[in-house]
Write a protein that holds these residues in place. Structure first.
Motif, mmCIF file in Angstrom:
data_model
loop_
_atom_site.group_PDB
_atom_site.id
_atom_site.type_symbol
_atom_site.label_atom_id
_atom_site.label_comp_id
_atom_site.label_asym_id
_atom_site.label_seq_id
_atom_site.Cartn_x
_atom_site.Cartn_y
_atom_site.Cartn_z
ATOM 1 N N TYR A 138 0.866 -1.189 0.000
ATOM 2 C CA TYR A 138 0.000 0.000 0.000
ATOM 3 C C TYR A 138 0.895 1.228 0.000
ATOM 4 N N ASN A 139 0.533 2.253 -0.801
ATOM 5 C CA ASN A 139 1.351 3.462 -0.896
ATOM 6 C C ASN A 139 0.511 4.699 -0.618
ATOM 7 N N SER A 140 0.765 5.343 0.504
ATOM 8 C CA SER A 140 -0.030 6.496 0.924
ATOM 9 C C SER A 140 0.217 7.725 0.054
ATOM 10 N N ALA A 144 -2.655 9.799 -1.839
ATOM 11 C CA ALA A 144 -2.904 11.233 -1.678
ATOM 12 C C ALA A 144 -3.211 11.889 -3.022
ATOM 13 N N ARG A 145 -2.538 11.436 -4.098
ATOM 14 C CA ARG A 145 -2.839 11.956 -5.432
ATOM 15 C C ARG A 145 -4.251 11.564 -5.849
ATOM 16 N N LEU A 146 -4.642 10.329 -5.574
ATOM 17 C CA LEU A 146 -5.986 9.874 -5.935
ATOM 18 C C LEU A 146 -7.054 10.631 -5.160
ATOM 19 N N PHE A 220 0.891 0.267 -4.626
ATOM 20 C CA PHE A 220 -0.501 0.299 -5.105
ATOM 21 C C PHE A 220 -1.373 1.133 -4.177
ATOM 22 N N ALA A 221 -2.356 1.790 -4.775
ATOM 23 C CA ALA A 221 -3.385 2.503 -4.009
ATOM 24 C C ALA A 221 -4.659 2.553 -4.838
#
Length: 243
Positions: A138-140, A144-146, A220-221
């Motif tokens: 998981y990538n925070s 944040a961009r999403l 992934f996010a």
């Protein structure tokens, strides 16, 4: 309501990034991350990005059949006769499932697992070594961009769809980190994994046929909904990086 979209090419059905993120490694988990000709968000240090690798066609897979005790057993075999991989090791990690300040639901553990299992299923089906499940993270920063995209007040999904440096209709500049992007109504981690494989440019960036997987992690996010969209409308980002 923003219209359905999926990112594959500029003229494909729906939307796909015309310039997919291509990173050469660098940590996406507290270290540095690669961006496509631009610096990443403050939480990640920029690194040099190489030219996007040429897509290498997946090896032609044949079926070797043997008979044991009267039963025919089929085995995937690569172009030189070597057996193709059949399983991936490890266990997929967790995602926090947070909610943004604007009320957008973030990445869940199920989202991450759905993506990881489909991603490796695609690699195995094409005789590519699978990524250890523990290396799907998981990538925070991408999340944040999403969130920034999902909270755009514009009725158009194209308003806040792009890489770092984009500005929303309300003047808010992009936040977070770059990645390969995909999304649309009813999409899951599994469906976006397939869409990225189906796009040759995204396949070269995220699957990298012919490249060693030693030390590789997949960031992934995925977010659910937006300020004028239902939960079923998702946006996702992923990138190939180093652990």
């Amino acid at each position: 309501m923003k219209k359905l979209f999926i990112l594959t090419s500029v003229l494909a059905a729906g939307l796909v990034l015309t310039s997919p993120f291509v990173g050469a490694g660098g940590s996406g988990f507290g270290g540095s991350s690669a961006t496509a000709a631009i610096s990443a968000a403050p939480s990640l240090s920029p690194v040099t990005v190489p030219t996007a690798p040429r897509v290498v066609a997946a090896p032609r897979v044949i079926i070797a059949k043997t008979t044991r005790a009267g039963a025919t057993i089929a085995t995937l075999v690569g172009p030189q006769g070597q057996a193709c991989p059949t399983v991936a090791s490890g266990t997929v990690g967790l995602a926090p499932g947070i909610t943004s300040a604007g009320g957008v639901a973030g990445t869940t553990s199920n989202d991450l697992a759905s993506f990881a299992y489909k991603y490796n299923a695609i690699r195995i089906a094409n005789c590519l070594d699978p990524i250890p499940y523990g290396n799907f993270r998981y990538n925070s920063c991408m999340e944040a961009r999403l969130f920034w995209m999902a909270e755009s007040p514009s009725p158009s999904v194209l308003d806040a769809w792009g890489h770092i440096g984009s500005v929303r209709i309300d003047g808010v500049p992009s936040t977070g980190c770059d990645g390969n992007l995909a999304g649309g109504s009813g999409n899951t981690g599994a469906t976006v994994a397939q869409k990225w494989w189906n796009s040759s440019s995204h396949r070269a960036s995220l699957y990298r046929p012919g490249t060693s997987i030693a030390g590789v992690c997949i960031a992934f996010a995925l977010t659910h909904g937006g300020i004028d969209e239902p939960y079923s409308f998702t946006r996702s980002a992923a990138r190939w990086t180093t652990c």
